[in-house]
Enzyme design. Structure first.
Site, mmCIF file in Angstrom:
data_model
loop_
_atom_site.group_PDB
_atom_site.id
_atom_site.type_symbol
_atom_site.label_atom_id
_atom_site.label_comp_id
_atom_site.label_asym_id
_atom_site.label_seq_id
_atom_site.Cartn_x
_atom_site.Cartn_y
_atom_site.Cartn_z
ATOM 1 N N ASP A 1 39.561 33.579 52.224
ATOM 2 C CA ASP A 1 38.866 34.838 51.697
ATOM 3 C C ASP A 1 39.104 35.701 52.723
ATOM 4 O OD1 ASP A 1 38.213 34.408 49.080
ATOM 5 O OD2 ASP A 1 37.089 32.878 49.916
ATOM 6 N N ASP B 1 41.707 30.228 57.215
ATOM 7 C CA ASP B 1 40.661 30.728 56.554
ATOM 8 C C ASP B 1 41.515 31.220 55.059
ATOM 9 O OD1 ASP B 1 37.978 31.564 55.369
ATOM 10 O OD2 ASP B 1 38.744 33.515 55.936
#
Length: 230
Positions: free
Chosen positions: A17, A15
């Site tokens: 953020d 991922d």
């Protein structure tokens, strides 16, 4: 009680953020303004938006609004977020962690689109992985597993042989739904029971196995405890 975990994988799915990039300041500014425009409580909005594509967050927060309106609003929000990179920095250890993956199968799997992911990674001084699954690549937002399954397919690796790195409840749920193990990063992750939780990427060391596997040495973790490692 903290411990050390060793996970073996053939590919890593990352991922962005909250995992590689700390963009919380920008996310807070943009989404609190959106909440104010729609008469919603900003604190409640912030409980929903992490990990999801904007239109999916809007559908939860404004359930009676037509999806076409959410999609149009999402496009405006993406443009606003892309232009607002003030305070966007790397998660501690992210640069060295990405460098240690050179030549190893890994992919970025993010709810951001190409423009936003490019802007935030650049603002944090991080190189983009060669394989990227962005918002344009999928038809469903996390917590749907589509993005992680597509990342595994593009790398040619069975989902069971992948390890996901995530910070949000939606992302952790997506990784689990894809049949993958999940390393949780940071304080949000601890509330969603990933396989292990660690404070940041300084606690992760990567070794190349002689059989082509990736050995992850994760220190200072709390395994399955719903808390954050030391």
């Amino acid at each position: 009680m903290t411990a050390t975990a060793v996970l073996t994988a053939r590919a890593l799915l990352l991922d962005m953020d909250g995992t590689l990039v700390n963009s919380d300041a920008s996310v807070e500014r943009v989404w609190r303004r959106w909440a104010e425009r729609h008469g919603l409580d900003g604190d409640e909005v912030m409980k929903v938006v992490h990990g999801r594509q904007g239109y999916a967050s809007m559908a939860l927060l404004l359930p009676n609004r037509p999806m076409a309106q959410n999609l149009a609003d999402n496009a405006r929000m993406l443009a606003e977020e892309t232009s607002d990179t003030d305070g966007v920095v790397e998660i501690p250890g992210a640069r060295d962690f990405l460098a240690s993956l050179d030549g190893l199968p890994h992919a970025l799997v993010t709810s951001a689109d190409v423009g936003l992911s490019t802007a935030r990674m650049a603002a944090a001084g991080l190189a983009l992985p060669e394989v990227r699954v962005t918002a344009e690549s999928v038809g469903a937002s996390k917590p749907d597993p589509e993005g992680f399954l597509k990342g595994a397919a593009e790398l040619g690796v069975d989902p069971a042989d992948c390890v996901v790195f995530e910070d949000s409840g939606a992302g952790i749920a997506a990784g689990r739904a894809a049949g993958m193990r999940v390393v949780g990063i940071g304080p949000r992750a601890g509330f969603h029971a990933p396989d292990v939780v660690v404070r940041d990427l300084t606690r992760v060391r990567v070794e190349r196995g002689t059989d082509g596997t990736i050995q992850l040495h994760v220190t200072g973790v709390v395994a399955g405890a719903g808390g954050v490692g030391a």
